[in-house]
Design an enzyme around this catalytic site. Structure first.
Site, PDB file in Angstrom:
ATOM      1  N   GLY A 131       0.803  -1.202   0.000  1.00 24.82           N
ATOM      2  CA  GLY A 131       0.000   0.000   0.000  1.00 24.82           C
ATOM      3  C   GLY A 131       0.845   1.265   0.000  1.00 24.82           C
ATOM      4  O   GLY A 131       1.995   1.266   0.424  1.00 24.82           O
ATOM      5  N   SER A 132       0.265   2.349  -0.487  1.00 23.76           N
ATOM      6  CA  SER A 132       0.916   3.650  -0.386  1.00 23.76           C
ATOM      7  C   SER A 132       0.686   4.214   1.019  1.00 23.76           C
ATOM      8  O   SER A 132       0.031   3.583   1.856  1.00 23.76           O
ATOM      9  CB  SER A 132       0.366   4.594  -1.452  1.00 23.76           C
ATOM     10  OG  SER A 132      -1.039   4.726  -1.319  1.00 23.76           O
ATOM     11  N   GLY A 133       1.224   5.387   1.279  1.00 23.57           N
ATOM     12  CA  GLY A 133       1.111   5.979   2.608  1.00 23.57           C
ATOM     13  C   GLY A 133       2.323   5.758   3.478  1.00 23.57           C
ATOM     14  O   GLY A 133       2.404   6.280   4.588  1.00 23.57           O
ATOM     15  N   HIS A 134       3.300   4.958   2.962  1.00 19.54           N
ATOM     16  CA  HIS A 134       4.506   4.629   3.735  1.00 19.54           C
ATOM     17  C   HIS A 134       5.756   5.261   3.130  1.00 19.54           C
ATOM     18  O   HIS A 134       6.864   4.795   3.381  1.00 19.54           O
ATOM     19  CB  HIS A 134       4.691   3.110   3.795  1.00 19.54           C
ATOM     20  CG  HIS A 134       3.634   2.387   4.545  1.00 19.54           C
ATOM     21  ND1 HIS A 134       3.451   2.554   5.902  1.00 19.54           N
ATOM     22  CD2 HIS A 134       2.693   1.493   4.138  1.00 19.54           C
ATOM     23  CE1 HIS A 134       2.449   1.781   6.303  1.00 19.54           C
ATOM     24  NE2 HIS A 134       1.965   1.144   5.254  1.00 19.54           N
ATOM     25  N   ASP A 191      -1.483  -8.325   2.049  1.00 19.30           N
ATOM     26  CA  ASP A 191      -0.343  -8.613   1.182  1.00 19.30           C
ATOM     27  C   ASP A 191      -0.204 -10.107   0.938  1.00 19.30           C
ATOM     28  O   ASP A 191       0.093 -10.538  -0.184  1.00 19.30           O
ATOM     29  CB  ASP A 191       0.930  -8.061   1.822  1.00 19.30           C
ATOM     30  CG  ASP A 191       0.915  -6.558   1.946  1.00 19.30           C
ATOM     31  OD1 ASP A 191       1.549  -5.886   1.122  1.00 19.30           O
ATOM     32  OD2 ASP A 191       0.257  -6.044   2.869  1.00 19.30           O
ATOM     33  N   HIS A 231       0.193   0.385  11.681  1.00 20.30           N
ATOM     34  CA  HIS A 231      -1.092   0.898  11.217  1.00 20.30           C
ATOM     35  C   HIS A 231      -2.082   1.089  12.363  1.00 20.30           C
ATOM     36  O   HIS A 231      -3.277   1.231  12.135  1.00 20.30           O
ATOM     37  CB  HIS A 231      -1.720  -0.062  10.203  1.00 20.30           C
ATOM     38  CG  HIS A 231      -0.851  -0.392   9.040  1.00 20.30           C
ATOM     39  ND1 HIS A 231      -0.070  -1.526   8.990  1.00 20.30           N
ATOM     40  CD2 HIS A 231      -0.631   0.266   7.880  1.00 20.30           C
ATOM     41  CE1 HIS A 231       0.591  -1.556   7.847  1.00 20.30           C
ATOM     42  NE2 HIS A 231       0.274  -0.487   7.155  1.00 20.30           N
TER      43      HIS A 231
END
Length: 332
Positions: free
Chosen positions: A54-57, A110, A219
């Site tokens: 995922g993005s955001g990292h 994932d 998260h």
């Protein structure tokens, strides 16, 4: 209160940041939708390396696509894995006839996407192997043993890619990556919460306390232990001690140390933490021969850090010292 983030629309933030990445680093990567592709892939005659998440990292993981690291990353939405079809598309694109290594971080989404992608790859007759990283230790003996994949995977990207560039077979590259995964350990120390950039939701209530959480999920997942704030040296003694015991480090061993800022931790703090970790390991007779210090895999503006320690041998050190060039990390 209105969320203070420089975005245009929540539903397009991932698309727009990927467009920005492609524009900013057009000499290193090409962006095709939610696939980030190394310009080095065009002439690759070797095993290739693919990952996803995922993005955001940011900068992980797209920031580590490039020469000497990842060949392709499939990008999901904020904190969400991409679907299995996109991961398969990434592997198919990366395949240069020598096989593809798929690297997966241990999270439910994932793992599901990886399982779907591997099924599609097998059906298509692709030569693929998968290695899963889950280096997070069970810090709380009474808590769940989540074995989540953390920032330690980034160093493994470079080691695996270096092995591939030496002309090693897919089985050999996968074995090196698996050995790396088996000889590293990580833990997160959190002091304040992140907010979700699409809806402003806070990941927990830690920011309303005077405590820090050791073993926190990045998260907002549970599994950590909340304790009063400690100094850098006291924190390092607690965390590095636990990681060293997990790895069975002994006098004479060589180690890699990563201090990864989670998004709101200053470089000043990270450098102090790194200095204290080197001194702690030196006191054990362990030599630090490689490192990464900085924002490597973040969670928006979360306060805190991840410490990763890996036990290295001479081959790992040699592979680490090979050149690489990506948007977020270069070694010449």
């Amino acid at each position: 209160m209105k969320m203070k983030k420089f975005i245009n629309a929540p539903e397009t933030v991932t698309d727009e940041e990927l467009q920005g990445l492609g524009l900013a680093f057009s000499d290193i990567v090409e962006v095709d939708g939610h696939l980030v592709i190394s310009k080095d892939l065009a002439d690759a005659d070797r095993v290739t390396i693919v990952t996803y998440g995922g993005s955001g990292h940011e900068p992980a993981q797209a920031g580590y696509v490039g020469k000497g690291m990842l060949d392709v990353q499939a990008v999901g939405d904020i904190f969400a894995a991409p679907n299995g079809q996109l991961v398969f598309d990434a592997m198919k694109l990366a395949d240069k006839g020598h096989g593809v290594l798929l690297l997966t971080l241990n999270y439910a989404g994932d793992q599901l996407a990886g399982k779907q992608a591997m099924k599609l790859a097998k059906k298509a007759g692709l030569n693929v192997r998968q290695v899963v990283t889950g280096e997070e230790i069970q810090y709380d003996s009474n808590g769940e043993d989540n074995k989540r994949g953390l920032a330690g995977a980034v160093a493994m990207y470079h080691v695996a890619a270096a092995a591939a560039r030496e002309g090693k077979t897919l089985d050999e590259v996968a074995e090196i990556a698996q050995r790396y995964a088996d000889n590293m350990a990580s833990v997160t120390v959190k002091v304040s919460d992140a907010t979700h950039p699409q809806n402003g939701m806070s990941f927990g209530d830690l920011g309303e306390t005077d405590l820090m959480e050791i073993g926190a999920g990045q998260h907002g997942e549970g599994g950590g232990v909340r304790v009063p704030m400690l100094s850098a040296k006291e924190t390092v003694a607690t965390v590095a001690g636990a990681l060293s015991r997990k790895l069975g480090l002994q006098s004479g061993d060589k180690a890699f140390v990563m201090i990864n800022g989670c998004g709101a931790t200053t470089m000043m703090e990270m450098l102090v933490l790194f200095k204290d970790t080197v001194e702690f390991l030196k006191g054990m007779g362990v030599e630090v021969v490689g490192n990464m210090v900085g924002e490597i895999l973040t969670v928006q503006e979360a306060g805190g850090f991840q410490m990763n320690i890996a036990k290295w041998d001479d081959e790992t050190l040699r592979l680490w010292n090979t050149p690489c060039r990506t948007p977020a990390y270069s070694k010449e």
